[in-house]
Write an enzyme that holds these catalytic residues in place. Structure first.
Site, mmCIF file in Angstrom:
data_model
loop_
_atom_site.group_PDB
_atom_site.id
_atom_site.type_symbol
_atom_site.label_atom_id
_atom_site.label_comp_id
_atom_site.label_asym_id
_atom_site.label_seq_id
_atom_site.Cartn_x
_atom_site.Cartn_y
_atom_site.Cartn_z
ATOM 1 N N VAL A 3 0.840 -1.211 0.000
ATOM 2 C CA VAL A 3 0.000 0.000 0.000
ATOM 3 C C VAL A 3 0.873 1.258 0.000
ATOM 4 O O VAL A 3 0.586 2.221 -0.709
ATOM 5 C CB VAL A 3 -0.967 0.001 1.206
ATOM 6 C CG1 VAL A 3 -1.708 1.332 1.314
ATOM 7 C CG2 VAL A 3 -1.954 -1.155 1.092
ATOM 8 N N CYS A 9 -10.766 -2.461 2.949
ATOM 9 C CA CYS A 9 -10.767 -2.403 1.477
ATOM 10 C C CYS A 9 -12.048 -2.968 0.864
ATOM 11 O O CYS A 9 -12.644 -2.349 -0.036
ATOM 12 C CB CYS A 9 -9.543 -3.129 0.937
ATOM 13 S SG CYS A 9 -9.286 -4.746 1.663
ATOM 14 N N HIS A 68 -10.087 -6.548 -5.705
ATOM 15 C CA HIS A 68 -11.070 -7.396 -5.019
ATOM 16 C C HIS A 68 -12.396 -7.327 -5.768
ATOM 17 O O HIS A 68 -12.788 -6.271 -6.276
ATOM 18 C CB HIS A 68 -11.346 -6.875 -3.602
ATOM 19 C CG HIS A 68 -10.229 -7.054 -2.616
ATOM 20 N ND1 HIS A 68 -9.069 -7.747 -2.873
ATOM 21 C CD2 HIS A 68 -10.131 -6.627 -1.318
ATOM 22 C CE1 HIS A 68 -8.303 -7.726 -1.793
ATOM 23 N NE2 HIS A 68 -8.912 -7.049 -0.842
#
Ligand code: A2P
Length: 334
Positions: free
Chosen positions: A16, A130, A243
């Site tokens: 990240v 997330c 995702h």
């Protein structure tokens, strides 16, 4: 707030952290000075920002003198220990970990949804989970129009959500398998290559995982919707990045796929990719590295009253982490 703030990235070498640095550069965030912090292991390494090599320095209690904004992504333990120290030094912390998300004194913000909450901060602002962030990018516009009661969802989460080591693990296992070598495991409890693991984060006594309960808990706080309910199964899949979430949502008001599509087309930070006849639907491979999330497979839910099914995909390193953190920092400068 200084118009050209001194920004620190804590966990700069992580999956990240690296995206935070890139996002600050790409969005022309008016960084006056950039400090890159990681563990002692990374001292001696450099990272590039606006064409300049910046040396990584070790995170210590003295790292925050003169820093205006610190973007933290080095895990919950580091946030718990160092975020209060940074605040003490006069810094505003945007924290990507789960350490402070449910703390009443800490705003939990997705700028497209509750950007106004940034103003209530007392030094720390939390970046949401997330999967929750990606789901809410499609769910919240629908909630505003139709009033969401509850959702049932399954997630398909990329390995980069676990961190840089997990990307290496998937790559290594694929190489081991195709060359007929024994499969080695370091990050996940089971082989992730050519497999799916219904296990993200640690298990709670009720049988859900912590990750699964973030959707309801964080969803309530971000949407200011105290009775929102979410039953989620989180699954790790052998995808490098982005995702995906399959959602069935039940609303107060009647909803149709057509009406939902019209609402979603106007939603900020979201693209509708929904033409099944042409085999067009959001795919993690193509959403990776994009700022906007994508939603598709929008249809009336055949098992719920006032129900809608959809498939939403987002780059969890960006909207689920680095981009959202930089957007919060942008709100701070407004
Ligand atoms: P380092 O590379 O020096 O270990 P990821 O989520 O991709 O695993 O990355 C985690 C990030 O958190 C990395 O930048 C890592 O730095 C950083 N980190 C881990 N432990 C510490 C620590 N004790 N002090 C400072 N940074 C840490």
């Amino acid at each position: 707030m200084n118009r050209n703030p001194h920004v620190a990235v804590v966990g700069a070498t992580g999956a990240v952290g690296v995206e935070m640095i890139k996002t600050l550069e790409k969005r022309n965030f008016p960084v006056g000075k950039l400090t890159l912090l990681a563990s002692a292991r990374s001292v001696g390494k450099t990272l590039t920002f606006r064409g300049q090599e910046i040396a990584i320095t070790e995170l210590t209690k003295d790292s925050f003198a003169g820093v205006d904004i610190a973007l933290f992504s080095a895990g919950g333990g580091i946030s718990k220990e160092y975020a209060p120290i940074a605040v003490q030094a006069g810094c505003v912390v945007v924290d990507n970990s789960s350490a402070f998300r449910m703390d009443d004194s800490v705003p939990l913000v997705i700028p497209e949804i509750n950007g106004e909450d940034v103003k209530k901060h007392k030094g720390i602002i939390a970046n949401p989970n997330c999967t929750t962030a990606i789901t809410l990018m499609a769910l919240y516009p629908l909630h505003k129009e139709f009033g969401v009661k509850r959702i049932f969802a399954s997630t398909y989460q990329a390995v980069s959500g676990t961190g840089a080591q997990a990307i290496e693990e998937l790559k290594r296992q694929v190489e081991e398998i195709v060359s007929d070598k024994p499969v080695t495991k370091q990050v996940y409890p089971h082989q992730i290559a050519f497999n799916v693991l219904p296990h993200v984060d640690s298990f709670l006594p009720e049988g859900y995982t912590k990750e699964e309960m973030k959707m309801e808990n964080e969803g309530r706080k971000i949407m200011h919707h105290a009775t929102f309910r979410a039953s989620v199964t989180c699954v790790r899949v052998p995808v490098y990045r982005a995702h995906s979430v399959a959602v069935s949502a039940e609303f107060d008001k009647p909803v149709t796929a057509e009406a939902a599509r019209e609402v979603l087309k106007k939603a900020p930070g979201l693209d509708v990719v929904d033409d099944p006849e042409k085999k067009e639907y959001p795919l993690p491979l193509y959403v990776a590295e994009k700022y906007n999330c994508q939603v598709g497979r929008i249809r009336n839910d055949c098992a719920l009253d006032n129900g809608l099914c959809f498939w939403v995909v987002g780059d969890q390193l960006l909207k689920g982490a680095a981009l959202n953190a930089v957007q919060i920092a942008e709100e701070l400068l407004k």
